[in-house]
Design a protein around this motif. Structure first.
Motif, mmCIF file in Angstrom:
data_model
loop_
_atom_site.group_PDB
_atom_site.id
_atom_site.type_symbol
_atom_site.label_atom_id
_atom_site.label_comp_id
_atom_site.label_asym_id
_atom_site.label_seq_id
_atom_site.Cartn_x
_atom_site.Cartn_y
_atom_site.Cartn_z
ATOM 1 N N SER A 240 1.010 -1.151 0.108
ATOM 2 C CA SER A 240 -0.030 -0.044 0.036
ATOM 3 C C SER A 240 0.870 1.266 0.080
ATOM 4 O O SER A 240 0.677 2.210 -0.638
ATOM 5 N N ARG A 242 3.812 1.439 -1.243
ATOM 6 C CA ARG A 242 4.548 1.764 -2.571
ATOM 7 C C ARG A 242 3.462 2.194 -3.578
ATOM 8 O O ARG A 242 3.719 3.102 -4.423
ATOM 9 N N GLU A 243 2.085 1.894 -3.481
ATOM 10 C CA GLU A 243 0.983 2.533 -4.292
ATOM 11 C C GLU A 243 0.986 3.943 -3.928
ATOM 12 O O GLU A 243 0.545 4.819 -5.215
ATOM 13 N N ASP A 392 -11.035 0.078 -3.665
ATOM 14 C CA ASP A 392 -10.768 -0.904 -4.522
ATOM 15 C C ASP A 392 -11.969 -1.847 -4.156
ATOM 16 O O ASP A 392 -12.027 -2.589 -3.343
#
Length: 440
Positions: A240, A242-243, A392
């Motif tokens: 998360s 990284r996103e 999501d």
């Protein structure tokens, strides 16, 4: 003292102590030139005479009687590298009482009972130096204590534990979970068989207390530091981050918080905490890899400074010990003392609940109409502003990821508890602070 050699006693001959012995022997001529007098080993106190060691010692220098060694009249300087609270505290106090200056690498003792040691050094008219106690070879304590003494430091942000940084780095680069990354760290010798002190943040908290004490001229102990470890950080948290363009690091954060009179006012407080946090990959600390350490300092005049290097290991830590040893030896030759404790500001430590932070929150919710509005309302009820939100969907449920604006930690904690009690919330899957942005 005349022109006789300076005599050094070393307490402990493990990973660091053996390297200090080696450097004293190998660099004897250079040390004599730098100090102005020969520096000789008086003795090395160990637990067992016959234990295997990385260094050859001349016969007669090893002793198991540390108390007698530090009390010798001919010992000018004592190097303590055994660690822990006792017998280290008693030995250091005895050394000072008997007229020796002290160099120590003992972060746990300094963070728990530093004032007792500083007062003893002051009373004895001797030096107490401890550069090796924080961040291994990196010179960070002396810049705070001396180089920046004419400036006003407002923030110290650091990666000060190599074990946890190695684990989090492996989780980020390989997608491994915490347990798998810890096992690799142990196999490579970066983590102890019992890694509690590192992974639960105790080591970093002791170092944060020392950094905050120096930076803000106030007494801060390990007990004052809010501490959270990394054992609950999941691969999903790393993904998360990284996103979001972030990376997860265990940070030691020491901040000077303005009082009612604004910056520089008399009622300023100190906030000190250690916890995992997401920081933008553009932040200088984000690029600190594997077992390296780095400390980021912000001050009024100097601006932003970064100190980076190996934060542990025998030779790097011995380098810091030797730097202190040379300085203290020079003071002894000159008949002077270095800078003692500076705690004149006596600022209070702000409770964690009043400290401003940002949160990244992952929530599993029912995928139905009105959910987003209800979640937003929960944040609003606790006066927490949402910076970003994304969803999501996965069939009947959905994953919401929210990042808040800056708010007090108590507000954010209350918001998370509120979320956990809502019917539409199946689980709060991730709660992590976000650092390194401008709105905190």
């Amino acid at each position: 003292m005349g022109d006789r050699p300076l005599k050094v006693a070393i307490l402990g001959c493990g990973v660091v102590g053996s390297q200090v012995v080696r450097l004293l022997e190998e660099q004897a001529d250079d040390l004599a030139a730098r100090v102005g007098r020969p520096v000789e080993l008086a003795g090395v106190a160990v637990r067992r005479i016959d234990a295997p060691r990385d260094v050859e010692l001349p016969a007669g220098l090893l002793t198991t009687d540390a108390e007698a060694l530090v009390a010798r009249d001919d010992v000018d300087l004592v190097v303590e590298v055994i660690g822990g609270i006792e017998p280290a505290r008693t030995l250091i106090l005895s050394a000072l009482e008997h007229g020796a200056s002290v160099v120590t690498a003992n972060k746990a003792l300094l963070a728990e009972d530093g004032p007792t040691l500083f007062e003893a050094a002051e009373k004895a008219g001797r030096d107490l130096y401890y550069e090796a106690a924080v961040a291994g070879a990196i010179p960070i304590l002396r810049p705070l204590r001396e180089s920046l003494a004419g400036d006003r430091v407002t923030r110290v942000l650091g990666i000060v534990n190599g074990t946890t940084n190695f684990i989090l780095d492996k989780m980020d680069t390989s997608g491994a979970g915490f347990a798998e990354a810890l096992e690799e760290a142990q196999d490579l010798g970066y983590a102890e068989a019992d890694p509690t002190a590192d992974v639960e943040g105790f080591d970093a908290a002791a170092k944060a207390a020392i950094l905050a004490s120096l930076a803000f001229h106030s007494r801060v102990t390990a007990a004052d530091v809010h501490r959270e470890g990394i054992s609950d950080v999941t691969a999903a948290d790393i993904a998360s981050a990284r996103e979001m363009g972030c990376v997860v690091k265990l940070l030691a954060i020491c901040e000077l918080r303005p009082g009612t009179d604004g910056p520089g006012g008399g009622d300023e407080t100190v906030a000190v905490r250690v916890h995992p946090a997401m920081i933008p990959r553009s932040h200088p600390l984000a690029s600190v890899r594997e077992a390296y350490n780095a400390v980021f300092v912000e001050s009024d005049a100097a601006g932003q400074l970064m100190f980076y290097g190996p934060g542990a290991g025998g030779a790097p830590t011995a380098s810091a010990v030797m730097g202190d040893l040379v300085t203290v030896a020079r003071n002894l030759v000159a008949g002077t003392r270095g800078v003692g404790e500076s705690a004149y500001a006596d600022r209070a430590v702000l409770p964690m609940g009043e400290t401003r932070t940002r949160y990244h929150v992952g929530i599993d919710v029912d995928d139905r109409a009105g959910v987003l509005a209800a979640i937003a309302q929960a944040f609003a009820e606790h006066d927490v502003s949402i910076q970003t939100m994304r969803q999501d969907g996965r069939g009947d449920d959905a994953q919401l990821v929210l990042v808040s604006h800056g708010a007090t930690d108590a507000q954010l904690s209350a918001t998370v508890e509120h979320l956990r009690g809502m019917d539409i919330v199946r689980d709060v899957t991730s709660v992590m602070r976000v650092e390194g942005a401008d709105d905190q």
